[in-house]
Design a protein around this motif. Structure first.
Motif, PDB file in Angstrom:
ATOM      1  N   GLY A  74       4.631  19.038   3.576  1.00  0.00           N
ATOM      2  CA  GLY A  74       5.296  18.535   2.376  1.00  0.00           C
ATOM      3  C   GLY A  74       4.483  17.523   1.604  1.00  0.00           C
ATOM      4  N   GLY A  75       3.225  17.318   2.010  1.00  0.00           N
ATOM      5  CA  GLY A  75       2.346  16.440   1.238  1.00  0.00           C
ATOM      6  C   GLY A  75       2.036  15.093   1.850  1.00  0.00           C
ATOM      7  N   MET A  76       2.598  14.782   3.019  1.00  0.00           N
ATOM      8  CA  MET A  76       2.332  13.490   3.648  1.00  0.00           C
ATOM      9  C   MET A  76       0.962  13.489   4.328  1.00  0.00           C
ATOM     10  N   GLN A  77       0.333  12.321   4.388  1.00  0.00           N
ATOM     11  CA  GLN A  77      -0.929  12.107   5.096  1.00  0.00           C
ATOM     12  C   GLN A  77      -0.727  10.947   6.064  1.00  0.00           C
ATOM     13  N   PHE A  78      -1.193  11.125   7.306  1.00  0.00           N
ATOM     14  CA  PHE A  78      -0.918  10.126   8.324  1.00  0.00           C
ATOM     15  C   PHE A  78      -2.187   9.580   8.964  1.00  0.00           C
ATOM     16  N   ALA A 117      10.343   5.220   1.725  1.00  0.00           N
ATOM     17  CA  ALA A 117      11.426   6.135   1.368  1.00  0.00           C
ATOM     18  C   ALA A 117      11.654   6.121  -0.152  1.00  0.00           C
ATOM     19  N   PRO A 118      12.028   7.295  -0.702  1.00  0.00           N
ATOM     20  CA  PRO A 118      12.265   8.558  -0.012  1.00  0.00           C
ATOM     21  C   PRO A 118      10.977   9.343   0.232  1.00  0.00           C
ATOM     22  N   LEU A 119      11.105  10.382   1.056  1.00  0.00           N
ATOM     23  CA  LEU A 119       9.982  11.267   1.303  1.00  0.00           C
ATOM     24  C   LEU A 119       9.625  12.051   0.047  1.00  0.00           C
ATOM     25  N   PRO A 120       8.406  12.575  -0.039  1.00  0.00           N
ATOM     26  CA  PRO A 120       8.062  13.449  -1.163  1.00  0.00           C
ATOM     27  C   PRO A 120       9.036  14.622  -1.264  1.00  0.00           C
ATOM     28  N   PRO A 121       9.401  15.047  -2.464  1.00  0.00           N
ATOM     29  CA  PRO A 121      10.397  16.119  -2.621  1.00  0.00           C
ATOM     30  C   PRO A 121       9.968  17.442  -2.015  1.00  0.00           C
ATOM     31  N   ALA A 122       8.661  17.627  -1.781  1.00  0.00           N
ATOM     32  CA  ALA A 122       8.187  18.894  -1.215  1.00  0.00           C
ATOM     33  C   ALA A 122       8.447  19.012   0.286  1.00  0.00           C
ATOM     34  N   VAL A 123       8.852  17.910   0.953  1.00  0.00           N
ATOM     35  CA  VAL A 123       9.161  17.984   2.383  1.00  0.00           C
ATOM     36  C   VAL A 123      10.433  18.806   2.575  1.00  0.00           C
ATOM     37  N   ASN A 124      10.340  19.832   3.388  1.00  0.00           N
ATOM     38  CA  ASN A 124      11.457  20.747   3.630  1.00  0.00           C
ATOM     39  C   ASN A 124      12.228  20.279   4.863  1.00  0.00           C
ATOM     40  N   HIS A 138       0.842  -1.205   0.000  1.00  0.00           N
ATOM     41  CA  HIS A 138       0.000   0.000   0.000  1.00  0.00           C
ATOM     42  C   HIS A 138       0.874   1.252   0.000  1.00  0.00           C
ATOM     43  N   PHE A 139       1.918   1.259   0.808  1.00  0.00           N
ATOM     44  CA  PHE A 139       2.773   2.443   0.924  1.00  0.00           C
ATOM     45  C   PHE A 139       3.669   2.601  -0.301  1.00  0.00           C
ATOM     46  N   LYS A 140       4.054   1.496  -0.899  1.00  0.00           N
ATOM     47  CA  LYS A 140       4.835   1.591  -2.133  1.00  0.00           C
ATOM     48  C   LYS A 140       4.009   2.228  -3.237  1.00  0.00           C
ATOM     49  N   GLY A 141       2.715   1.928  -3.257  1.00  0.00           N
ATOM     50  CA  GLY A 141       1.844   2.485  -4.281  1.00  0.00           C
ATOM     51  C   GLY A 141       1.230   3.825  -3.926  1.00  0.00           C
ATOM     52  N   ASN A 142       1.343   4.231  -2.655  1.00  0.00           N
ATOM     53  CA  ASN A 142       0.774   5.508  -2.182  1.00  0.00           C
ATOM     54  C   ASN A 142       1.818   6.199  -1.317  1.00  0.00           C
ATOM     55  N   ARG A 143       2.805   6.798  -1.966  1.00  0.00           N
ATOM     56  CA  ARG A 143       3.994   7.247  -1.247  1.00  0.00           C
ATOM     57  C   ARG A 143       3.792   8.505  -0.418  1.00  0.00           C
ATOM     58  N   SER A 144       2.627   9.118  -0.535  1.00  0.00           N
ATOM     59  CA  SER A 144       2.324  10.240   0.358  1.00  0.00           C
ATOM     60  C   SER A 144       1.617   9.771   1.623  1.00  0.00           C
ATOM     61  N   HIS A 145       1.314   8.464   1.712  1.00  0.00           N
ATOM     62  CA  HIS A 145       0.651   7.920   2.887  1.00  0.00           C
ATOM     63  C   HIS A 145       1.691   7.449   3.898  1.00  0.00           C
ATOM     64  N   GLY A 146       1.381   7.629   5.169  1.00  0.00           N
ATOM     65  CA  GLY A 146       2.256   7.145   6.226  1.00  0.00           C
ATOM     66  C   GLY A 146       1.466   6.851   7.476  1.00  0.00           C
ATOM     67  N   LEU A 177      12.864  16.308  22.408  1.00  0.00           N
ATOM     68  CA  LEU A 177      12.253  17.556  22.841  1.00  0.00           C
ATOM     69  C   LEU A 177      10.764  17.333  23.074  1.00  0.00           C
ATOM     70  N   ASP A 178      10.201  18.045  24.039  1.00  0.00           N
ATOM     71  CA  ASP A 178       8.760  17.983  24.217  1.00  0.00           C
ATOM     72  C   ASP A 178       8.087  18.535  22.963  1.00  0.00           C
ATOM     73  N   GLY A 179       7.217  17.721  22.376  1.00  0.00           N
ATOM     74  CA  GLY A 179       6.526  18.152  21.179  1.00  0.00           C
ATOM     75  C   GLY A 179       7.317  17.971  19.904  1.00  0.00           C
ATOM     76  N   ALA A 180       8.461  17.266  19.960  1.00  0.00           N
ATOM     77  CA  ALA A 180       9.305  17.112  18.776  1.00  0.00           C
ATOM     78  C   ALA A 180       8.569  16.394  17.652  1.00  0.00           C
ATOM     79  N   GLU A 181       7.783  15.361  18.005  1.00  0.00           N
ATOM     80  CA  GLU A 181       7.071  14.613  16.977  1.00  0.00           C
ATOM     81  C   GLU A 181       5.995  15.459  16.318  1.00  0.00           C
ATOM     82  N   GLN A 182       5.461  16.416  17.075  1.00  0.00           N
ATOM     83  CA  GLN A 182       4.466  17.326  16.519  1.00  0.00           C
ATOM     84  C   GLN A 182       5.082  18.224  15.442  1.00  0.00           C
ATOM     85  N   LEU A 183       6.233  18.787  15.762  1.00  0.00           N
ATOM     86  CA  LEU A 183       6.911  19.658  14.810  1.00  0.00           C
ATOM     87  C   LEU A 183       7.289  18.880  13.555  1.00  0.00           C
ATOM     88  N   ALA A 184       7.773  17.647  13.752  1.00  0.00           N
ATOM     89  CA  ALA A 184       8.127  16.810  12.606  1.00  0.00           C
ATOM     90  C   ALA A 184       6.889  16.458  11.785  1.00  0.00           C
TER      91      ALA A 184
END
Length: 368
Positions: free
Chosen positions: A248-252, A217-224, A155-163, A234-241
């Motif tokens: 950058g186009g990912m959907q989780f 992998a790799p991430l979409p090229p729009a991820v900065n 599924h992820f190989k075919g939908n690379r913006s999904h995570g 860090l507290d909240g590090a996963e939120q910032l990530a």
């Protein structure tokens, strides 16, 4: 957040540590590198120095045990560790735990670095070295079991913006949890569970914290990657990530009710506490899902639940976090909301569980 140690387990139960099994009874332990899995790669980091290793009360014994356990998981074909320390010493530390599984150590891929890696470092590593692979980027003290087999890598190989993001659960030894921590460490660790829909099942901020990113992998090229120049602890590090990846186009989705990620942390912190990097009002909310795109072989979809009952809306403010949507499945002809939530207040989720089978009634359906 660290958990608490619990004593006295040996007098209450006598777990069989010769086989450490997960929910379906599939063995995780022993030499299983020849078993068919989902072909995933685990990416994580570790820090130690010669001065830190002799301290049995530090986090290191838990970390080495966690890495060893994940190396024995047949769903990982490789475990990549970005290491602040000598790779030769890491192998020395892991070898005693893997005597019964010598092939597991061949999965280890170690890269030495001089400073604690940032999220940008991890994702850049994945982009460069793990192309066309399913990657699980996780904190070192997160341990997985056979439920990884529910992930549909295709599924992820075919939908690379999904995570996926995956919130952690306690490794406390109960009949519904993993005994692996106890068998590795000789004690019980009761860390807080973050896999929650809200106050209903244990944490009012459910859906705002996770220790695992799953992506192709790799991430979409729009991820900065410039927006990911911060470390994991860090507290909240996963939120910032997560926000940077979504920008950058990912959907989780968050399949933590299906995929176990146990948090092995009942000892001292590895690094000093840091400032919060993102305020709660800006939080990305990814609650546990039931119908999770990217899973296979799990329970019936929500559309098939409550075949023997009546669906009814839930009006319980404060029990469910953020965007969580639930409905009640009542027995035919009954108005059960007051009755079931009164039972929940007395007995918790065992008195008002999530519906899991087509014929279940007097239960909640998670539509998130």
């Amino acid at each position: 957040q660290r958990g608490t140690r619990q004593k006295g387990l040996a007098s209450q139960v006598s777990p069989d540590c010769s086989v450490v099994a997960g929910h379906s009874g599939v063995q995780i332990g022993g030499d299983q590198t020849d078993q068919t899995g989902i072909g995933a790669v685990l990416l994580t980091s570790l820090f130690f120095s010669d001065a830190s290793l002799p301290d049995p009360n530090s986090h290191h014994p838990e970390l080495f045990a966690a890495v060893s356990h994940n190396l024995m998981n047949p769903h990982f074909t490789e475990v990549h560790i970005i290491l602040q320390g000598p790779c030769t010493q890491l192998t020395t530390q892991l070898t005693p735990a893997l005597v019964a599984a010598p092939l597991a150590l061949s999965k280890l891929k170690c890269t030495e670095v001089g400073a604690q890696p940032t999220y940008a470092d991890f994702f850049a590593y994945g982009n460069q070295h793990l192309q066309d692979r399913l990657v699980l980027l996780a904190n070192t003290d997160v341990v997985f079991d056979e439920t990884l087999g529910f992930i549909d890598a295709a599924h992820f190989k075919g939908n690379r913006s999904h995570g996926f993001v995956i919130s952690v659960k306690t490794p406390a030894f109960t009949k519904m949890s993993s005994k692996a921590y106890y068998c590795a460490m000789g004690r019980v660790c009761d860390t807080p569970t973050r896999c929650a829909l809200g106050k209903y099942d244990g944490w009012k901020a459910g859906g705002t914290s996770w220790d695992v990113f799953v992506y192709w992998a790799p991430l979409p090229p729009a991820v900065n990657l410039a927006k990911l120049q911060h470390v994991m602890n860090l507290d909240g590090a996963e939120q910032l990530a997560g926000n940077a990846l979504v920008a950058g186009g990912m959907q989780f989705r968050n399949p933590c009710k299906w995929i176990n990620a146990f948090h092995w942390h009942c000892s001292a912190q590895m690094h000093a506490s840091r400032r919060t990097v993102i305020k709660q009002r800006n939080a990305l909310h990814v609650p546990p899902c039931w119908d999770c795109d990217g899973l296979r072989g799990v329970g019936p979809p929500t559309r098939d639940l409550c075949k023997s009952g009546n669906l009814t809306s839930v009006n319980q403010k404060g029990l469910f976090a953020g965007s969580v949507t639930v409905k009640l499945c009542c027995k035919p002809g009954s108005a059960c909301e007051a009755q079931l939530f009164n039972a929940w207040r007395r007995g918790g989720t065992s008195a008002l569980p999530l519906c899991g089978e087509v014929e279940d009634t007097q239960c909640l359906i998670n539509l998130s």
